[in-house]
Design a protein around this motif. Structure first.
Motif, mmCIF file in Angstrom:
data_model
loop_
_atom_site.group_PDB
_atom_site.id
_atom_site.type_symbol
_atom_site.label_atom_id
_atom_site.label_comp_id
_atom_site.label_asym_id
_atom_site.label_seq_id
_atom_site.Cartn_x
_atom_site.Cartn_y
_atom_site.Cartn_z
ATOM 1 N N LYS A 173 37.098 87.750 37.280
ATOM 2 C CA LYS A 173 38.478 87.309 37.481
ATOM 3 C C LYS A 173 38.846 86.569 36.214
ATOM 4 C CE LYS A 173 41.768 87.226 40.375
ATOM 5 N NZ LYS A 173 42.228 88.504 40.857
ATOM 6 N N GLU A 174 39.737 87.156 35.473
ATOM 7 C CA GLU A 174 40.029 86.562 34.172
ATOM 8 C C GLU A 174 40.593 85.162 34.322
ATOM 9 O OE1 GLU A 174 39.044 88.196 31.517
ATOM 10 O OE2 GLU A 174 38.332 89.619 33.029
ATOM 11 N N ILE A 175 40.337 84.385 33.295
ATOM 12 C CA ILE A 175 40.707 82.971 33.368
ATOM 13 C C ILE A 175 42.210 82.805 33.538
ATOM 14 C CG2 ILE A 175 40.892 82.696 30.856
ATOM 15 C CD1 ILE A 175 39.536 79.987 31.237
ATOM 16 N N GLU A 176 42.994 83.724 32.926
ATOM 17 C CA GLU A 176 44.441 83.541 33.024
ATOM 18 C C GLU A 176 44.979 84.087 34.338
ATOM 19 O OE1 GLU A 176 43.021 85.678 31.093
ATOM 20 O OE2 GLU A 176 44.024 87.617 31.239
ATOM 21 N N ARG A 227 43.634 83.210 37.121
ATOM 22 C CA ARG A 227 43.312 82.235 38.149
ATOM 23 C C ARG A 227 44.349 81.137 38.078
ATOM 24 N NH1 ARG A 227 37.015 81.975 38.779
ATOM 25 N NH2 ARG A 227 36.400 83.767 37.575
ATOM 26 N N LEU A 233 47.265 76.443 22.752
ATOM 27 C CA LEU A 233 45.937 76.345 22.187
ATOM 28 C C LEU A 233 46.052 75.534 20.911
ATOM 29 C CD1 LEU A 233 43.391 77.764 23.165
ATOM 30 C CD2 LEU A 233 43.870 79.585 21.594
ATOM 31 N N PHE A 248 42.139 78.769 42.045
ATOM 32 C CA PHE A 248 40.805 78.464 41.540
ATOM 33 C C PHE A 248 40.611 76.956 41.561
ATOM 34 C CE2 PHE A 248 37.952 77.763 37.837
ATOM 35 C CZ PHE A 248 36.833 78.291 38.428
ATOM 36 N N HIS A 262 38.453 73.723 38.593
ATOM 37 C CA HIS A 262 38.895 72.659 37.701
ATOM 38 C C HIS A 262 39.638 71.563 38.449
ATOM 39 C CE1 HIS A 262 37.572 73.888 33.830
ATOM 40 N NE2 HIS A 262 37.927 75.133 34.081
ATOM 41 N N ILE A 290 34.662 83.305 30.476
ATOM 42 C CA ILE A 290 36.088 83.549 30.672
ATOM 43 C C ILE A 290 36.361 84.218 32.014
ATOM 44 C CG2 ILE A 290 38.050 84.882 29.830
ATOM 45 C CD1 ILE A 290 37.473 82.482 28.165
ATOM 46 N N SER A 291 35.571 85.237 32.349
ATOM 47 C CA SER A 291 35.943 85.945 33.575
ATOM 48 C C SER A 291 35.146 85.536 34.806
ATOM 49 C CB SER A 291 35.851 87.460 33.414
ATOM 50 O OG SER A 291 35.466 87.852 32.185
ATOM 51 N N PHE A 292 34.093 84.774 34.632
ATOM 52 C CA PHE A 292 33.326 84.423 35.830
ATOM 53 C C PHE A 292 33.268 82.928 36.099
ATOM 54 C CE2 PHE A 292 31.991 88.662 35.062
ATOM 55 C CZ PHE A 292 31.722 89.177 36.306
ATOM 56 N N ASN A 293 32.959 82.164 35.087
ATOM 57 C CA ASN A 293 32.738 80.752 35.340
ATOM 58 C C ASN A 293 33.583 79.852 34.447
ATOM 59 O OD1 ASN A 293 29.736 82.118 35.670
ATOM 60 N ND2 ASN A 293 30.383 80.798 37.329
ATOM 61 N N PRO A 294 34.897 79.954 34.571
ATOM 62 C CA PRO A 294 35.700 79.069 33.713
ATOM 63 C C PRO A 294 35.500 77.595 34.048
ATOM 64 C CG PRO A 294 37.079 80.254 35.257
ATOM 65 C CD PRO A 294 35.727 80.819 35.391
ATOM 66 N N GLU A 295 34.891 77.314 35.189
ATOM 67 C CA GLU A 295 34.712 75.905 35.529
ATOM 68 C C GLU A 295 33.725 75.219 34.598
ATOM 69 O OE1 GLU A 295 33.838 78.436 37.410
ATOM 70 O OE2 GLU A 295 32.072 78.013 38.653
ATOM 71 N N LEU A 296 32.974 76.019 33.817
ATOM 72 C CA LEU A 296 32.023 75.411 32.898
ATOM 73 C C LEU A 296 32.719 74.815 31.684
ATOM 74 C CD1 LEU A 296 29.105 77.938 32.847
ATOM 75 C CD2 LEU A 296 29.038 75.614 33.613
ATOM 76 N N LEU A 297 33.889 75.325 31.374
ATOM 77 C CA LEU A 297 34.593 74.810 30.206
ATOM 78 C C LEU A 297 35.246 73.480 30.565
ATOM 79 C CD1 LEU A 297 36.408 78.115 29.312
ATOM 80 C CD2 LEU A 297 34.456 77.148 28.133
ATOM 81 N N ALA A 301 39.851 74.886 29.050
ATOM 82 C CA ALA A 301 40.032 76.031 29.940
ATOM 83 C C ALA A 301 41.510 76.364 30.092
ATOM 84 C CB ALA A 301 39.404 75.736 31.295
ATOM 85 N N VAL A 329 42.708 77.921 26.894
ATOM 86 C CA VAL A 329 42.234 79.291 26.711
ATOM 87 C C VAL A 329 43.027 80.235 27.599
ATOM 88 C CG1 VAL A 329 40.299 80.839 27.094
ATOM 89 C CG2 VAL A 329 39.922 78.654 26.017
ATOM 90 N N ALA A 330 43.281 79.781 28.801
ATOM 91 C CA ALA A 330 44.076 80.613 29.703
ATOM 92 C C ALA A 330 45.424 80.895 29.075
ATOM 93 C CB ALA A 330 44.242 79.913 31.047
ATOM 94 N N ARG A 347 45.098 83.551 26.387
ATOM 95 C CA ARG A 347 44.825 84.887 26.877
ATOM 96 C C ARG A 347 45.983 85.451 27.699
ATOM 97 N NH1 ARG A 347 40.871 88.133 27.372
ATOM 98 N NH2 ARG A 347 41.664 88.717 29.397
ATOM 99 N N PRO A 374 40.874 92.988 30.669
ATOM 100 C CA PRO A 374 39.875 91.974 30.994
ATOM 101 C C PRO A 374 39.068 91.618 29.742
ATOM 102 C CG PRO A 374 39.409 94.045 32.134
ATOM 103 C CD PRO A 374 40.684 94.216 31.432
ATOM 104 N N ALA A 375 38.444 90.452 29.803
ATOM 105 C CA ALA A 375 37.747 89.939 28.617
ATOM 106 C C ALA A 375 36.697 90.915 28.105
ATOM 107 C CB ALA A 375 37.116 88.596 28.946
ATOM 108 N N GLY A 431 28.453 88.439 35.161
ATOM 109 C CA GLY A 431 28.628 87.115 34.590
ATOM 110 C C GLY A 431 27.331 86.589 33.999
#
Lengths: 405, 555, 66, 370
Positions: free
Chosen positions: A28-31, A33, A84, A122, A125, B337-344, B349, B352-353, B356, B362-363, B452
């Motif tokens: 699921k791309e970051i953008e 979510r 950014l 999501f 965060h 980017i596509s699985f664990n954005p919570e790590l950033l 984050a 980056v969103a 993109r 997709p990434a 991921g």
């Protein structure tokens, strides 16, 4: 030679299995979510309740009565609006989107929220959850279940209590940071590093809540003026229900009893015989808690050692030139602190909220007594009302700053 | 794997009588004693060649003879001065002496000819082969034997700095195509009788000279035998480069990882010989092939050892990091980017969103596209002439990168990630190893796109397991990390000071382990003491026996 | 019984059986291990037939008994 | 295809460590706390001792028969047929253990990280990885473990070290007897069952360079892995307290979630921890898979195990999918674990006893005849 063909076999194996793995299920791309950065929870008003739609259940068929409905206000980051790199001036669009939904439970509300948002919500965060005092007083336990089951939620997210309705916090536009919720989260996170509040995050809240011999506490915030937020005390709980709050200065006292080393609060202390006061700021503390049984009754003796610093004196009439006066100030400070501690403990005893965790001391150090007489949290809360205390405070002023007088 | 093995087809070969077949027919037939007949036979086989020269002359003015050679291969000067002149003019000390035909060859070889490489040969096929290698053959009327003289002279490149392995500190010499020069470069660094060179000829057409070089008493005997065995089993028409051999002798041809190391540097070759490895040289190739290898030597350079140890270790750490980067950086990016954005971190984050937001893919796809573009660009830059290459890289990097971002084809961060990855893959000193990791990047990326971080982990485990199962001439590929070897570990992540490594790495099973001797270390200490004393000790540390042998010839 | 994963089992049976027949039988032949070759041949076919057996069982179950 | 006996003592130790440390790391504090409340570390310690005793049995058995594995020497000690029957039991047990490991792993991944990915796929990928790796010989098996052990230990130690900032030592008191003895004994068995991987030593000894040193390897193996377990239990209990742990499925994972690296490089450690934990699971799965096929090979006196690695894959997968859900799975795991103790501790103990008796009798006969 023959074993060298293994790689081809492996490649074939994967080749055959690729139809099996037809998909990137979790990708699921970051953008795509919808990053929920903050959530505020209020009790829904009469008018708002009407807005409920039949999304997670049919109306009138839900076991929870209507009065318990909550209103969730979520702050969601709008991807395009947060640039950014270094920020260019003149970005007028709002960087976040604030949405209000109602629901019976937290998950119910989140489902309702999802219904209004194109992208998948999501919660990874989610930095801060604001509960209004009203909600906290009616009990926090029903949110916890969802928050704990969901693996996206950070255990280090902050949980705070607000005096006003939580939705107002979501809408505040602070001057210092572009993204409001990040400002709020940083504000709360920095409290403990500044020594203004004991470490407090949602995981710790749960830990304290589930252990038998203590009750949780949370920061209590209040909005001052248009857009500034102030830590206005410590909300303390009996079980999962908020039962009272302290004033800000008492937080320092609380930290002293709880044995948190970093000091941050300063208080005016009246210098004996001078009718003037100086500001004594705690630098660090050391606490020893001893639990005993006096005639079968639980008794706690607390010994606190303060290391302090004089930050400011009020008038020129006090001469900080010899150590005798410092000794006097030390004594006065100790006396003040002791009185405050006693007062704070009294008030928590009245509300049956053992936020200091004395119960844990009894459980750990006197297991026989605990197993025989206490065992459960409810029982301990009853007993806590009648615990006797013996408090000893010792202050040492080590520094007076750059000024010699 | 019967599916992949082509079935043997039998078809009738057209019978064409090629010169080589003619030679083959004449195998072991001695040359005729008649000059004309021999000449006729040679012409029959090689007559079509314009550069075949046959010069008739009379030895000492009386014996008719012919000098046969390929004009393109020989040193004409030498033929004129060292061969023809002494043969045609009868030298003074021979004048008046009786010269029977039977002893002619003897007289020529011992008393007349000025050339060092003159031998007697009898078979026609041999003679032809010698001619093809640039020797001059002298046939004499009435004699069955002929003299062949080494007059080969082929133009060769000068010894220059190796292009593929540049260093800042260290020697500037590189191998050239000529094997004799290459062996000379090695021997000049290893003036010891232990340094041995075995030669063999491989290739039915090219008959390339292959030299196996090793240090007897240090290299493991079984490894030498194994190398010889594997080389001798090769039956191929042509060996044009050492890479041909590599493909035949490596243990697992299907592995992406190189199991031999080829280097252009004589100093590196010597260093490896001293560690107990075997070097294989081929005539016509400026590379030497080193076996057995372990993975860690692919990120080591000779420079590590010639620079001071802190510097060497630091550079090596940076290189390892680059290696890791080039393997997993893009896939880490994809999974974050596509699985664990919570790590950033949240701020990042969200930003980056934003970056993109306009990208339609997709990434994974985005990264794959840019990666492939990068690979093409890289390959193009390598092939292009130098003058154009610079321009192309500017066009590629600046224009395409910038334009791709602005066109919404990729996000700026992707470009950063790919750039870092590509640079990382250039930091690995060995081209083949860097290539392996570059290739493996793609499957890991796809795994990252499916699972991921979990997929990245699976990919890494898979690669590691594969590397651990590899062996190069009996040496585990991941040694000395696993199976771990204390002596070897000192030279894996950091480059320990040389005096910390008194033993040769054990994983190569060298016959002789000690690198430093007790005595040398004491000399070292002594030198340091001499520093303190400053004066009085006229010969502080120079008393070591390094120079006492007296042979300080710097030639 | 929860048998949602039966199709996976069937495919794995086929794949492994096929792999054994394609790779190991040949490999053991080259290494001249006769007993192993025989065993691997049997095992490969066993897996493939288990796959088919499960498929028919699943087919019968889902079409006639469900 | 006799492999050279190349496994060193260090490699044997690493094999033990990485085999023992596996999926069990995640729910271990939960098991320990359920059994012993605050004395969870003590429960862990006793469980470790129990496992150590079992390990001593099998190691000394192995040293007495340095050329054979338990599959073959059991036939010497208790007779051909009885030995074979027990060997089959051992093999079946490890087959189940393998599939449960794979399943438990899949369950964690599907619950914690890849929530949309089918459970079957995660399990298949892991099993494939193990079965392909199993096609190497036993020396490569040792190399693989040797390489991964530091990578497994390091992240756990890092997480524990950084998390201790929030620790509250009060949660660890009382240290002994925080719960009733019967409960604690049960917990001890559960914890001891987590060490069952140590049975792998029976397969390693015949391939060791010096089988005599196996006891040293066992000692260090159980000390390091047990120490790590103990550390994890202490850290989780000190941070969450027993009551909170009871509410969490995988307290160790939660520990990683609560821990932040100073400097905010990564917001959350749990995903990183999970990723590295894949390694730990892989090594455990790899070991039990390898042990299973190696034992089958020994039982049927084959010369090579390669073919078996693919053959048992469908079977393992089928067994792995059998539990209905996480709760069901953990019930089965605990049950199988207890049964496994009979196989991994009691059975070797009996074998050792009979072996002693036999050799004693033989000695006496020799003494008599002379």
């Amino acid at each position: 030679m023959w074993q060298n063909l293994r790689e081809i076999k492996v490649a074939m194996l994967f080749g055959i299995l690729i139809p099996l793995l037809s998909g990137c299920w979790d990708s699921k791309e970051i953008e795509q979510r919808a990053n929920v950065l903050a959530i505020g929870v209020d009790i829904a008003s009469e008018k708002e309740r009407k807005k409920e739609d039949e999304i997670s259940h049919l109306s009138k068929k839900f076991p929870i009565p209507d009065e318990e409905m909550i209103k969730v206000t979520a702050q969601i980051a709008v991807p395009g609006e947060i640039p950014l790199g270094p920020q260019q001036p003149g970005g007028s669009a709002k960087p976040v989107l604030v949405i209000e939904v109602v629901g019976h439970t937290f998950e119910d509300a989140i489902l309702n929220l999802q219904q209004e948002i194109a992208d998948e919500l999501f919660l990874g965060h989610l930095r801060i959850i604001v509960l209004s005092e009203e909600v906290a007083r009616s009990g926090t336990n029903r949110f916890n279940d969802f928050l704990r089951r969901n693996p996206e939620i950070r255990r280090t997210a902050s949980l705070v209590i607000s005096k006003e309705s939580a939705s107002r916090y979501m809408k505040i536009v602070p001057e210092l940071e572009r993204i409001p919720s990040l400002y709020l989260a940083d504000l709360v996170d920095n409290l403990s590093s500044l020594g203004k509040f004991p470490p407090s995050f949602i995981g710790l809240f749960w830990t304290i809540y589930s252990s038998k011999g203590q009750d949780p506490y949370l920061p209590y915030l209040e909005i001052k003026g248009k857009s500034s937020i102030q830590l206005n005390g410590l909300a303390y709980f009996h079980g999962d229900k908020m039962v009272g709050k302290t004033n800000p200065l008492q937080i320092g006292i609380f930290m002293a009893v709880r044995g948190i080393g970093r000091g941050g609060y300063g208080a005016f202390v009246e210098v004996p015989d001078k009718n003037e006061s100086v500001l004594v700021r705690a630098v660090s503390r050391k606490t020893r808690t001893k639990v005993t049984l006096k005639n079968g009754k639980p008794h706690v003796s607390i010994k606190i050692q303060y290391e302090s610093e004089i930050d400011e004196k009020e008038s020129a009439s006090i001469q900080l030139s010899d150590s005798a006066i410092l000794e006097k100030i030390e004594k006065a400070t100790s006396k003040n602190v002791k009185a405050s501690i006693e007062k704070l403990i009294k008030s928590t005893q009245k509300k049956k909220a053992d936020i200091f965790g004395f119960g844990e001391h009894f459980r750990g150090k006197l297991p026989k007594y605990w197993n025989k007489n206490v065992k459960t949290k409810e029982k301990w809360n009853e007993i806590y009302q009648n615990v006797t205390f013996d408090i000893k405070v010792d202050t040492h002023i080590h520094r007076v700053g750059m000024k010699s007088k | 794997m019967s599916l992949l093995r082509p079935k043997k087809r039998t078809y009738k070969k057209p019978q064409l009588l090629t010169p080589s077949k003619l030679v083959h027919q004449k195998e072991n037939t001695p040359t005729s004693s008649s000059l004309d007949e021999t000449e006729q036979q040679i012409k029959e086989i090689l007559g079509n060649n314009g550069d075949l020269k046959i010069k008739h002359f009379k030895i000492f003015g009386s014996f008719s003879a012919a000098c046969v050679y390929f004009s393109s291969l020989v040193n004409k000067d030498s033929i004129n001065k060292d061969i023809l002149r002494p043969l045609m003019y009868e030298p003074e000390h021979l004048i008046g002496k009786e010269k029977p035909l039977a002893q002619l060859i003897d007289i020529i070889l011992t008393e007349t000819l000025y050339h060092g490489e003159a031998k007697v040969g009898g078979c026609l096929d041999d003679l032809i082969e010698f001619m093809l290698r640039g020797e001059t053959v002298i046939i004499m009327d009435g004699l069955k034997e002929a003299i062949h003289i080494g007059t080969r002279k082929v133009d060769k490149r000068a010894i220059a700095q190796p292009e593929t392995e540049q260093v800042i500190l260290g020697p500037r010499e590189g191998f050239i195509e000529n094997i004799a020069t290459n062996v000379a470069l090695l021997r000049y660094r290893l003036p010891t009788p232990d340094f041995q060179v075995k030669t063999m000829k491989i290739g039915r057409l090219t008959k390339s000279t292959v030299a196996i070089c090793y240090l007897k008493g240090i290299a493991n005997e079984t490894v030498i035998k194994e190398v010889e065995k594997r080389l001798s089993e090769i039956d191929i028409d042509a060996i044009l480069d050492v890479g041909y051999l590599e493909q035949f002798i490596e243990d697992n041809p299907f592995s992406p990882f190189p199991q031999t190391q080829s280097t252009e540097r004589p100093d590196k070759t010597v260093a490896n010989l001293i560690e107990g490895r075997v070097a294989i040289l081929v005539d016509g190739s400026p590379f030497s092939l080193l076996v057995p290898v372990v993975f860690n030597q692919f990120y080591q350079t000779t420079e590590d050892y010639s620079s001071r140890f802190l510097m060497g270790s630091f550079v090596r750490l940076a290189r390892i990091l680059a290696l890791v980067f080039s393997l997993i950086f893009p896939s880490l990016y994809v999974s974050l980017i596509s699985f664990n954005p919570e790590l950033l971190p949240t701020e990042f984050a969200v930003a980056v969103a934003g970056g993109r937001a306009g990208v339609p893919y997709p990434a994974v796809i985005e990264v794959l596209i840019i990666e492939i573009a990068m690979e093409i660009l890289r390959e193009a830059t390598v092939r292009l002439p130098k003058q154009v290459g610079g321009a192309l890289s500017i066009v590629g990097v600046l224009v395409i990168g910038q334009a791709a971002v602005e066109a919404g084809l990729s996000s700026p961060i992707t470009v950063v990630v790919i750039a870092l990855t590509t640079i990382g893959s250039f930091a690995t000193p060995t081209y083949t190893a860097a290539f392996a990791l570059r290739m493996l990047r793609f499957p890991i990326m796809i795994l990252a796109g499916i699972f991921g971080l979990y997929g990245v982990m699976i990919g890494i485990i898979f690669i590691f397991n594969h590397m651990l199962s590899l062996k190069s001439f009996g040496v585990p590929y991941m040694a000395p990390v696993s199976p771990s070897d204390y002596q070897g570990m000192k030279d894996v992540v950091i480059r320990s000071p040389l005096w910390w490594m008194p033993k040769r790495p054990d994983f190569l099973h060298p016959a002789n382990q000690s690198r430093l001797t007790e005595k040398d270390n004491k000399v070292l200490e002594h030198n340091k003491v001499g520093n303190d004393q400053r004066e009085g000790t006229s010969n502080g540390g120079s008393e070591g026996d390094h120079n006492t042998s007296g042979n300080n010839n710097l030639n | 019984m929860y048998i949602g994963y039966l199709n996976y089992v069937i495919i794995i049976c086929w794949v492994t059986g096929g792999l054994i027949l394609l790779t190991d039988v040949k490999a053991y032949n080259n290494a001249s291990l006769k007993k192993e070759q025989k065993v691997s041949k049997i095992l490969g076919w066993v897996n493939i037939s288990i796959g088919f057996g499960l498929m028919t069982a699943d087919f019968i179950y889902s079409h006639f008994m469900w | 295809m006799g492999d050279p006996k190349e496994i060193t003592t260090l490699q044997a130790t690493t094999i033990l460590i990485s085999t023992i440390i596996g999926v069990g790391v995640l729910p271990l504090p939960l098991f320990a706390v359920r059994a012993g409340e605050t004395s969870a570390p003590f429960v862990t310690l006793t469980g470790m001792f129990l496992a150590a005793i079992g390990l001593v049995f099998i190691t000394s058995l192995g040293i007495r028969h340095p050329q054979k594995t338990i599959i073959t020497y059991s036939q010497d000690i208790i007779g051909k047929w009885l030995g074979r029957i027990f060997s089959i039991l051992v093999i079946i047990f490890f087959l189940i253990l393998t599939s449960l490991t794979a399943r438990e792993f899949g369950a964690v991944v599907v619950t914690g990280v890849l929530r949309e990915t089918p459970l079957e796929v995660t399990v298949i990928v892991m099993l494939l990885l193990a079965s392909i790796s199993c096609r190497n010989n036993i020396n490569v098996f040792a190399y693989i473990h040797n390489l991964y052990v530091p990578m497994i230990l390091a992240p756990v130690l890092i997480v524990v070290a950084f998390s201790l900032k929030n620790a509250n030592p009060l949660y660890l008191r009382p240290i002994f007897f925080g719960s009733d003895l019967w409960n604690m004994a049960g917990g001890m068995l559960t914890v001891a069952a987590l060490f069952q991987g140590s049975f792998i030593i029976t397969m390693i000894i015949p391939s060791m360079k010096s089988p005599k040193k196996a006891i040293k390897a066992s000692f260090w193996g159980i000390l390091i892995s047990g120490g790590l377990y103990l550390l994890i239990v202490i850290a989780t209990v000190a941070i969450f307290g027993p009551e909170e742990i009871k509410q969490i499925f995988w307290p160790t994972l939660e520990l990683a979630r609560t821990t932040a690296i100073p400097g905010n490089i990564l917001q959350r450690l749990d995903i990183i921890f999970l990723a590295v934990w894949v390694l730990a699971v892989f090594t455990t799965l790899f070991s039990s898979y390898f042990f299973t096929i190696h034992s089958i090979k020994e039982l049927f006196r084959l010369k090579d195990h390669k073919v078996l690695s693919y053959f048992i894959l469908p079977c393992v997968f089928f067994l792995a999918m059998a539990p209905q859900n996480i709760l069901h799975m953990y019930e089965i795991i605990q049950f199988i674990g207890r049964i496994g103790l009979l196989i991994t501790i009691l059975y070797p103990a009996v074998l050792l006893l009979m072996d002693f008796l036999k050799s004693w009798r033989r000695k006496r006969n020799v003494a008599k005849s002379s």
